[in-house]
Design a protein around this motif. Structure first.
Motif, short mmCIF file in Angstrom:
data_model
loop_
_atom_site.label_atom_id
_atom_site.label_comp_id
_atom_site.label_asym_id
_atom_site.label_seq_id
_atom_site.Cartn_x
_atom_site.Cartn_y
_atom_site.Cartn_z
N ASP A 1 0.79 -1.20 0.00
CA ASP A 1 0.00 0.00 0.00
C ASP A 1 0.84 1.27 0.00
OD1 ASP A 1 -2.42 -1.25 -0.12
OD2 ASP A 1 -2.88 -1.01 1.98
N THR A 2 2.02 1.24 0.64
CA THR A 2 2.87 2.42 0.74
C THR A 2 4.16 2.21 -0.03
OG1 THR A 2 1.98 2.96 2.91
CG2 THR A 2 4.04 4.01 2.30
N TYR A 3 4.49 3.14 -0.89
CA TYR A 3 5.77 3.13 -1.59
C TYR A 3 6.67 4.10 -0.87
CZ TYR A 3 9.17 3.13 -5.36
OH TYR A 3 10.30 3.00 -6.10
N LEU A 4 7.76 3.59 -0.30
CA LEU A 4 8.68 4.42 0.47
C LEU A 4 9.95 4.64 -0.34
CD1 LEU A 4 8.87 5.74 3.28
CD2 LEU A 4 9.99 3.67 4.08
N LEU A 5 10.19 5.87 -0.70
CA LEU A 5 11.34 6.24 -1.51
C LEU A 5 12.50 6.58 -0.57
CD1 LEU A 5 12.34 6.80 -4.39
CD2 LEU A 5 11.46 9.12 -4.14
N HIS A 6 13.56 5.80 -0.65
CA HIS A 6 14.72 5.97 0.23
C HIS A 6 15.79 6.82 -0.43
CE1 HIS A 6 13.82 3.00 3.42
NE2 HIS A 6 13.05 2.51 2.48
N TRP A 7 16.48 7.59 0.38
CA TRP A 7 17.69 8.32 0.00
C TRP A 7 17.54 9.06 -1.33
CZ3 TRP A 7 20.82 8.89 3.89
CH2 TRP A 7 20.93 7.91 4.85
N LEU A 8 16.82 10.15 -1.31
CA LEU A 8 16.69 10.99 -2.51
C LEU A 8 18.05 11.59 -2.85
CD1 LEU A 8 13.40 12.98 -1.97
CD2 LEU A 8 13.85 11.23 -3.67
N LEU A 29 -1.93 1.16 -7.97
CA LEU A 29 -0.91 0.19 -7.59
C LEU A 29 -0.27 0.56 -6.26
CD1 LEU A 29 0.77 -0.27 -11.09
CD2 LEU A 29 -0.80 -1.85 -9.93
N VAL A 30 -0.39 1.83 -5.90
CA VAL A 30 0.14 2.37 -4.65
C VAL A 30 -0.89 3.31 -4.06
CG1 VAL A 30 1.94 3.86 -3.68
CG2 VAL A 30 2.54 2.21 -5.44
N ARG A 31 -1.14 3.18 -2.76
CA ARG A 31 -2.10 4.10 -2.12
C ARG A 31 -1.41 5.30 -1.49
NH1 ARG A 31 -5.79 0.70 1.79
NH2 ARG A 31 -5.88 2.76 2.68
N PHE A 32 -0.25 5.08 -0.88
CA PHE A 32 0.45 6.14 -0.17
C PHE A 32 1.90 6.20 -0.63
CE2 PHE A 32 -2.76 4.36 2.69
CZ PHE A 32 -3.57 5.47 2.85
N VAL A 33 2.48 7.40 -0.55
CA VAL A 33 3.87 7.60 -0.91
C VAL A 33 4.59 8.20 0.28
CG1 VAL A 33 5.46 8.81 -2.45
CG2 VAL A 33 3.31 7.92 -3.35
N GLY A 34 5.78 7.67 0.55
CA GLY A 34 6.56 8.19 1.66
C GLY A 34 8.00 8.42 1.25
N LEU A 35 8.70 9.17 2.07
CA LEU A 35 10.12 9.47 1.86
C LEU A 35 10.90 9.00 3.08
CD1 LEU A 35 9.74 13.15 0.57
CD2 LEU A 35 10.08 11.08 -0.81
N SER A 36 12.14 8.64 2.85
CA SER A 36 12.98 8.19 3.94
C SER A 36 14.33 8.90 3.88
CB SER A 36 13.18 6.68 3.84
OG SER A 36 13.96 6.20 4.91
N ASN A 37 14.84 9.23 5.05
CA ASN A 37 16.16 9.86 5.17
C ASN A 37 16.21 11.19 4.42
OD1 ASN A 37 17.22 7.53 6.60
ND2 ASN A 37 17.11 6.51 4.63
#
Length: 109
Positions: A1-8, A29-37
């Motif tokens: 459900d969540t696509y987490l994008l790491h290290w932009l 295909l994805v409900r939520f988008v997140g960012l990491s770091n």
């Protein structure tokens, strides 16, 4: 459900990434988008480009508390999920951790 994008990475084309992530959301295909770091600057940039950031996952602990990020996410209604909650140091280096291990009959490992 969540696509987490790491290290932009600064060399990545954020416009293209957001465009593609928005397609994934449109196609359900994805409900939520997140960012990491990420920093508050990067989060705001993503928001300004139309990326609906739902969650941010950054290092955060009682010994490494980023109050600016915490307040920013609160104001923007973004869930802040921490990683490495016990910090970088070994747990046996902290008196409060030792007190908890004794209280519950556990080892600091």
């Amino acid at each position: 459900d969540t696509y987490l994008l790491h290290w932009l990475h600064s060399r990545l084309n954020l416009n293209e990434i957001i465009h593609n992530l928005n397609h994934l959301r449109e196609w359900q295909l994805v409900r939520f988008v997140g960012l990491s770091n990420v920093t508050t600057y990067r989060i705001q940039r993503a928001l300004d480009l139309g990326m609906p950031v739902s969650v941010v996952q950054n290092e955060m602990s009682s010994l490494f508390l980023d109050t600016e990020l915490l307040e920013f996410c609160h104001q923007k209604n973004i869930l802040l999920q921490n990683w490495f909650a016990l910090g970088h140091a070994k747990s046996n280096e902290f008196d409060y951790m030792l007190a908890l291990t004794k209280k519950y009959g556990k080892t600091p490992a």
